[in-house]
Design a protein around this motif. Structure first.
Motif, mmCIF file in Angstrom:
data_model
loop_
_atom_site.group_PDB
_atom_site.id
_atom_site.type_symbol
_atom_site.label_atom_id
_atom_site.label_comp_id
_atom_site.label_asym_id
_atom_site.label_seq_id
_atom_site.Cartn_x
_atom_site.Cartn_y
_atom_site.Cartn_z
ATOM 1 N N LYS A 4 53.390 -29.968 -38.767
ATOM 2 C CA LYS A 4 52.646 -29.909 -40.016
ATOM 3 C C LYS A 4 53.363 -30.697 -41.105
ATOM 4 N N GLN A 5 54.695 -30.571 -41.119
ATOM 5 C CA GLN A 5 55.463 -31.315 -42.121
ATOM 6 C C GLN A 5 55.305 -32.821 -41.911
ATOM 7 N N ASP A 6 55.374 -33.292 -40.620
ATOM 8 C CA ASP A 6 55.199 -34.727 -40.342
ATOM 9 C C ASP A 6 53.793 -35.184 -40.719
ATOM 10 N N LEU A 7 52.794 -34.339 -40.435
ATOM 11 C CA LEU A 7 51.417 -34.704 -40.776
ATOM 12 C C LEU A 7 51.237 -34.836 -42.286
ATOM 13 N N GLU A 49 53.564 -35.663 -44.439
ATOM 14 C CA GLU A 49 54.207 -36.914 -44.854
ATOM 15 C C GLU A 49 53.347 -38.125 -44.496
ATOM 16 N N LEU A 50 52.717 -38.082 -43.285
ATOM 17 C CA LEU A 50 51.856 -39.182 -42.886
ATOM 18 C C LEU A 50 50.644 -39.308 -43.814
ATOM 19 N N MET A 51 50.063 -38.188 -44.198
ATOM 20 C CA MET A 51 48.930 -38.221 -45.118
ATOM 21 C C MET A 51 49.339 -38.809 -46.470
ATOM 22 N N LYS A 52 50.540 -38.461 -46.896
ATOM 23 C CA LYS A 52 51.018 -39.032 -48.151
ATOM 24 C C LYS A 52 51.145 -40.545 -48.047
ATOM 25 N N ASP A 53 51.688 -41.019 -46.905
ATOM 26 C CA ASP A 53 51.821 -42.467 -46.721
ATOM 27 C C ASP A 53 50.454 -43.145 -46.706
ATOM 28 N N VAL A 54 49.473 -42.494 -46.053
ATOM 29 C CA VAL A 54 48.130 -43.077 -45.997
ATOM 30 C C VAL A 54 47.519 -43.160 -47.387
#
Length: 493
Positions: free
Chosen positions: A214-217, A219-224
């Motif tokens: 969930k934490q990686d997801l 962070e990925l959403m933030k990058d997107v």
């Protein structure tokens, strides 16, 4: 007889859980330890290689439980002993019945003997003799009955011994089963406790993994979102201008390449030493699927209809010219044999010979090789054709025929009517039409056998060249080489 129960006491479901025995040890070092770095971004994973992984531990404990389950097969042995005891009891009851029947027979024979003795004293003569004979028969029956009783007594003793032995064995088997049942219950209880511990450890592992995922997801959403924000900052008009500019550059590059090819062709023609070559020139792209045409360059050029024309193919490595039999027209459509070779045409008029050469070797048609490889995988390939000539005579009908190119033979048919059907042989010829105007690139010459030949027109140049390459490929697999007239003597075949 009671059976061993597989009830785990409601602590687990057999279908959703793997089994493990109680001697599984899960130390705190047995699972991965996760250390979070600064700003929750750096993640270090430490694994002790000496400790078995959770999956290996569960697999090992499952194997141990399967071995313990095999030990519970003692109950099968007990059931066999029980069946033996039942059979022995049945034999004993039958022996008792036979003993009762034997006693009844003794009583009957004794009564019969007494009756005959009393009858013997009251009769005389021949009747007395019959009575004595009957008495002797009764005595022999008594002897046989006594012998049978001895056998029954012996059999009864053996059955009694067998029953006692089976009873003792059954008791021993029951004791052994009780011991194994108690041991199995203890093992099952330990296994259920171990499985519960494994389940708790798996749940803990999944919880930790899900939290990190969930934490990686996040962070990925933030990058997107950040990438989208940066993209929105750019002006769409600039991107469109860049795309239009790229298209214009591609068009200019294509035009420049065409001009460069034309200049190279003109330069090659200008470098020829024969000044009379200016009377004629070759026009057309040097690529399979097109055709080359001889054209007059000046008014002083003799008419091509009054000239003798012969086309040749020349190998770029050896430089040896090969006559293309039948190619005596101003137009020649290259066929697959010509790929990689230079084409030349000799024009003779009034004792003067002019030789024209193509600017470069014939290039293969784009995508034709992969198309033919896809057709090779089929057992039979069909092409729509029109028969324009048959045995050298124009064919009046322009109806569609089907040309079948198979692995062993070729067939030409129209509906249910077969016009020609021949296996690949040395008498068969196949090549492109060598002359015939600008439609030559879509036509081929096929001699099915001696005395039967056709000129077939295809729907496109690609279909015509694919049919030639495919037929030659299948024929070569049957040790037959297909070519045009007089081509078999050339090394290019």
């Amino acid at each position: 007889m009671s059976r061993v129960s597989y009830d785990f006491g409601g602590k687990m479901q057999k279908e959703a859980m793997l089994a493990a025995s109680a001697d599984v040890l899960f130390s705190s070092r047995g699972f991965r330890s996760f250390n979070l770095g600064t700003k929750n971004k750096d993640l270090e994973v430490k694994v002790d290689p000496k400790i078995l992984t959770m999956k290996e531990a569960v697999a090992r404990e499952t194997a141990l439980l399967l071995e313990q389950q095999k030990r519970l097969s003692v109950r099968d042995l007990t059931s066999k002993f029980e069946r033996g005891v039942a059979a022995a009891a049945k034999l004993s009851s039958e022996a008792k019945l036979r003993e009762v029947a034997s006693l009844e027979k003794h009583v009957l024979l004794k009564n019969l003997r007494d009756s005959l003795e009393s009858l013997k004293g009251r009769v005389a003569g021949r009747n007395k003799d019959d009575v004595e004979e009957a008495i002797s028969l009764v005595e022999s029956l008594v002897v046989q009955l006594n012998r049978r009783e001895g056998d029954l007594i012996q059999e009864k003793n053996e059955v009694t011994k067998l029953v006692n032995f089976l009873k003792q064995a059954s008791e021993n088997a029951k004791e052994l089963v009780d011991e194994e049942r108690a041991f199995a219950r203890a093992e099952i209880e330990k296994a259920s406790e171990a499985v519960q511990r494994v389940e708790e450890a798996i749940q803990e592992h999944e919880r930790i993994s899900s939290s990190f995922e969930k934490q990686d997801l996040d962070e990925l959403m933030k990058d997107v979102h950040e990438a989208r924000r940066i993209k929105m900052l750019h002006e769409p008009s600039k991107v469109m201008d860049m795309e239009l500019e790229l298209r214009a550059l591609r068009a200019q590059l294509l035009e420049k390449s065409k001009m460069s090819l034309q200049l190279q062709k003109e330069l090659a023609m200008s470098k020829r030493h024969d000044g009379s070559s200016k009377l004629y020139q070759l026009d057309g792209p040097e690529v399979l699927g097109s055709y080359l045409e001889v054209q007059c360059c000046s008014d002083a050029s003799p008419e091509l209809s009054s000239c003798s024309i012969q086309w040749h193919r020349q190998s770029t490595e050896e430089g040896k010219r090969e006559v293309i039999s039948g190619a005596t027209k101003p137009i020649y459509a290259a066929e697959p044999f010509d790929v990689g070779k230079i084409l030349q045409v000799d024009i003779a008029s009034d004792g003067h010979l002019t030789t024209l050469t193509s600017a470069g070797p014939i290039d293969p048609a784009p995508g034709l090789g992969s198309y033919v490889e896809a057709l090779v995988r089929r057992h039979d390939n069909e092409f729509n054709v029109v028969v324009t000539q048959m045995n050298g005579l124009d064919h009046p009908s322009e109806s569609i025929h089907i040309l079948h190119v198979g692995k062993m033979r070729m067939k030409l048919c129209k509906g249910q009517t077969t016009t020609a059907k021949e296996y690949y042989s040395a008498a068969m010829l196949l090549c492109g039409v060598r002359g015939g105007g600008n439609a030559a690139a879509q036509a081929l010459f096929w001699q099915a056998r001696r005395g039967l030949n056709f000129v077939l027109a295809f729907e496109s140049e690609r279909e015509r060249n694919a049919a030639i390459m495919l037929a030659r490929r299948f024929a070569f697999d049957t040790n037959v080489v297909l070519g045009g007239p007089d081509d078999m003597s050339h090394p290019c075949i």
